[in-house]
Design a protein around this motif. Sequence first.
Motif, mmCIF file in Angstrom:
data_model
loop_
_atom_site.group_PDB
_atom_site.id
_atom_site.type_symbol
_atom_site.label_atom_id
_atom_site.label_comp_id
_atom_site.label_asym_id
_atom_site.label_seq_id
_atom_site.Cartn_x
_atom_site.Cartn_y
_atom_site.Cartn_z
ATOM 1 N N ILE A 561 34.412 46.688 30.629
ATOM 2 C CA ILE A 561 34.513 45.320 30.108
ATOM 3 C C ILE A 561 35.459 44.509 30.980
ATOM 4 O O ILE A 561 36.269 45.063 31.729
ATOM 5 C CB ILE A 561 35.004 45.290 28.648
ATOM 6 C CG1 ILE A 561 36.416 45.914 28.572
ATOM 7 C CG2 ILE A 561 34.030 45.973 27.717
ATOM 8 C CD1 ILE A 561 37.118 45.655 27.262
ATOM 9 N N VAL A 562 35.334 43.203 30.880
ATOM 10 C CA VAL A 562 36.270 42.279 31.523
ATOM 11 C C VAL A 562 36.702 41.274 30.472
ATOM 12 O O VAL A 562 35.862 40.683 29.783
ATOM 13 C CB VAL A 562 35.614 41.554 32.718
ATOM 14 C CG1 VAL A 562 36.493 40.418 33.209
ATOM 15 C CG2 VAL A 562 35.346 42.529 33.848
ATOM 16 N N THR A 563 38.001 41.095 30.314
ATOM 17 C CA THR A 563 38.492 40.120 29.339
ATOM 18 C C THR A 563 38.461 38.720 29.932
ATOM 19 O O THR A 563 38.527 38.541 31.148
ATOM 20 C CB THR A 563 39.925 40.450 28.902
ATOM 21 O OG1 THR A 563 40.802 40.276 30.018
ATOM 22 C CG2 THR A 563 40.014 41.888 28.380
ATOM 23 N N VAL A 564 38.368 37.747 29.069
ATOM 24 C CA VAL A 564 38.382 36.349 29.523
ATOM 25 C C VAL A 564 39.710 36.031 30.195
ATOM 26 O O VAL A 564 39.765 35.294 31.184
ATOM 27 C CB VAL A 564 38.119 35.399 28.332
ATOM 28 C CG1 VAL A 564 38.313 33.941 28.740
ATOM 29 C CG2 VAL A 564 36.712 35.606 27.802
ATOM 30 N N GLN A 565 40.781 36.613 29.688
ATOM 31 C CA GLN A 565 42.090 36.367 30.284
ATOM 32 C C GLN A 565 42.138 36.858 31.734
ATOM 33 O O GLN A 565 42.642 36.163 32.626
ATOM 34 C CB GLN A 565 43.180 37.080 29.465
ATOM 35 C CG GLN A 565 44.610 36.798 29.945
ATOM 36 C CD GLN A 565 44.983 35.343 29.815
ATOM 37 O OE1 GLN A 565 44.816 34.775 28.746
ATOM 38 N NE2 GLN A 565 45.461 34.733 30.880
ATOM 39 N N SER A 566 41.585 38.042 31.986
ATOM 40 C CA SER A 566 41.588 38.553 33.363
ATOM 41 C C SER A 566 40.691 37.708 34.253
ATOM 42 O O SER A 566 40.989 37.503 35.434
ATOM 43 C CB SER A 566 41.138 40.016 33.380
ATOM 44 O OG SER A 566 39.808 40.152 32.929
ATOM 45 N N LEU A 567 39.579 37.212 33.703
ATOM 46 C CA LEU A 567 38.712 36.309 34.463
ATOM 47 C C LEU A 567 39.462 35.059 34.892
ATOM 48 O O LEU A 567 39.437 34.663 36.064
ATOM 49 C CB LEU A 567 37.514 35.909 33.601
ATOM 50 C CG LEU A 567 36.233 36.746 33.662
ATOM 51 C CD1 LEU A 567 35.240 36.223 32.637
ATOM 52 C CD2 LEU A 567 35.619 36.725 35.034
ATOM 53 N N LEU A 568 40.131 34.432 33.922
ATOM 54 C CA LEU A 568 40.827 33.183 34.214
ATOM 55 C C LEU A 568 42.007 33.408 35.159
ATOM 56 O O LEU A 568 42.263 32.594 36.048
ATOM 57 C CB LEU A 568 41.298 32.544 32.905
ATOM 58 C CG LEU A 568 40.182 32.137 31.929
ATOM 59 C CD1 LEU A 568 40.776 31.536 30.662
ATOM 60 C CD2 LEU A 568 39.227 31.159 32.594
ATOM 61 N N ASP A 569 42.703 34.523 34.964
ATOM 62 C CA ASP A 569 43.830 34.824 35.852
ATOM 63 C C ASP A 569 43.349 35.012 37.291
ATOM 64 O O ASP A 569 43.972 34.523 38.241
ATOM 65 C CB ASP A 569 44.559 36.086 35.381
ATOM 66 C CG ASP A 569 45.364 35.847 34.115
ATOM 67 O OD1 ASP A 569 45.551 34.667 33.753
ATOM 68 O OD2 ASP A 569 45.781 36.840 33.492
#
Length: 757
Positions: A561-569
């Motif tokens: 999985i990929v979290t939205v937070q890691s995407l935005l960071d």
Amino acid sequence: MLSTLIKRFRRFPFFSLDKRTWLKNVIGQEFDKGRSVVMFYVDIVKLTDVEYRYGDSSAKRVLQIFERILPAVSRQVFEIKGNILAIQKLWGDDFAIYVSFGATVSEEDCRMLSIHFQEVAEKQLNRHVSFVNREDLRVHIGYAWLPGQDIVKEMYTSVKHAVHMAKYGITSEKYTHVTQFHKLLAEENVQMHFMPIIHLPDGGALGWEALARGPQDSPFATPATLFTYAEETDTVFRLEHICRKRALEQLRYLNPHEKLFINLDPRAIDDPFLLRGKVFSLLEQYGLNPHNIVFEITERHAITNYAVFRKIIEEYRKKGYLIAVDDAGAGYSSLESITEIYPDFIKLDMSLIRNIDADPIKQALLETIVQFADKVNCKIIAEGIETESELRTLMDLGVVYGQGYFLGKPDRGMAQVSGQAMNFLRFMQEKRSNEQVEPIIFTPAMTEILAKTICVEKHAKVRRIHEIFEQNKRIESIVVLEEGEPIGLLMRFQLYQILGGQYGIALYYDRPVAQIMNTNPLLACKDDKLEEVARRAMARDAHHLYDVVIIIGEKNEYIGIVTVQSLLDKMASIKLELASSANPLTGLPGNVQIERELNQRVKQKVDQMVIYCDLDHFKWFNDRYGFEVGDQIIVRTASLLKEAAKRYGSGTDFIGHIGGDDFILITTAQCADGLGAFISDAFTPYFADIYAKRRMEDGEVLSMSMAGVYIQPGMYENAEAIAKQAAVMKKLAKSYAGTVFIKDCEFPFEDRLRLQG
């Protein structure tokens, strides 16, 4: 006096509500015999006027006379076809007469009996009333069938029904219509039509709004008349309940990502059928969940108690339903409703949309609403779109969803977008694609920010999911698998929201997770570009905006999985890096990004062309006319390359600025010739205004040498090897006069070796 009345009415007892058990038993016995029971409601018209004009004693005298003649008139009229069971005094001058008939009694029979009763009762009443200077007294009458399913309840509802009928007059057309309307409700004879709600950027269906229709050849064929009669007869809740049941019968035709929009009157919002009914078993049966249902809270009737209303709305949210505010901008309490309800969707009333293409004030207002909705993660739906010009203006203002006759008319089935509208939306899509002049830049694959979470099979119980979350406080999501492939997702906050409802645990705790999971989670392949996944993630509904993204492999198997937070960071990190390495004059990626892109491209399994572009005689122009003209030429060259990529590129082309007058363009092998030809033809006209202002000397003419390096899978190891070949080809290109494009693949292998030597 009282004892005389009791003796006189021994056969037809009057009784109060505490005697309703007796009447229930009497009526029940008639149903057991296979007979029909009809309640006739009668009262004296405007008896209060008699009291005001002639005094209280005169009014009481009229009522006593009416009570005295009522049994005899009832027997004279109703025993023609039936048997009188009882006469009940309801209140004041209102009476209920319960009559038993054989199974053959018809609507027309009851109507004619009512007219006959009215005539006889009025004649008898006026003959016995002796005071002078008065108009003839009149009698109201109405009737209602008792179905015999819940007799105590029907005794109450039949009075309401008959009262509404009585006030219109038994011989009037309105009386006939009211009778037909109550029959419609009893038979639940309501049809639902469905109007598409379209995602304007691509023409796909977000969902459908369910719209009620009565029988086609009746006074109730349109929603306006249907609900007008419901208002007048105080049966709005009953009608809406029927409409919702009919609408939910169509759930089977929905796909997991589509939504059914159902109108919900604020006065009829606390519907047990929705909060505690069988809706959830229907959703489970069709592989859907409450997120597929959006309740439209209409503003046609103001909400009077927001504290109670919010509490009920929260119950809907805990079940997982989505909420829309309907008719926003129609002149009621739009802003208050939005701030109190926090809707997932705001539906703009057609009064705001009508002729918006020619009304700058409406455009300014809508632009403000769109900006507001973006800030609070709410989706805008424009209603009543009827022309292409209105649609174009709405799309220009940033409206993403719309409905209206131009997009698609309501139909019995799930209507699709009209052909005319679809052609226009495709045209707008192509136009937007052509306007995207910025090159695609390198971003890492999803595997660089991959994380892991716990997975379960679809048959796992909700109880087990709750235990997993309780035991693993750091995980926020659980992926649901079927044979190794992800089919659903459940976030921690969503589970707690569902179980936290009044009936959440009782409803779901021992059911499979498949019933409450998100059946349409965002999936991304491990090689997908990060910026594209981020764009898709941020375009989701507000309720799923921060759900994790599930990463899958080539065979759709679960990877992580990929979290939205890691995407935005990661996106923020990339933008910062780009800002620091981009060329300050053109804004194009600089050498760090170029090298990374080349190294990424050599790993791909497709044929590509790297085109090195070098301006000829640029130094002469820069020295002769100054840095200002030189900068203008550089910026103009960057624009030319962008336009070439927009018109003839592959959509995944990369443009970089190496430095000075050197540029690089990476495209597919199939697009290279088209790009080169366009640049060669357009180069001189692109700089015509610069030429016109300055006198050319010594025959110096600005031109461009373009050197193409053909890349096949496995041909080059890294960016350095490509640059070495490009240097050779660029030297060869500069040996030709004017703007030229040469490719190393056009030369025999021996010649290329010789050139490298």
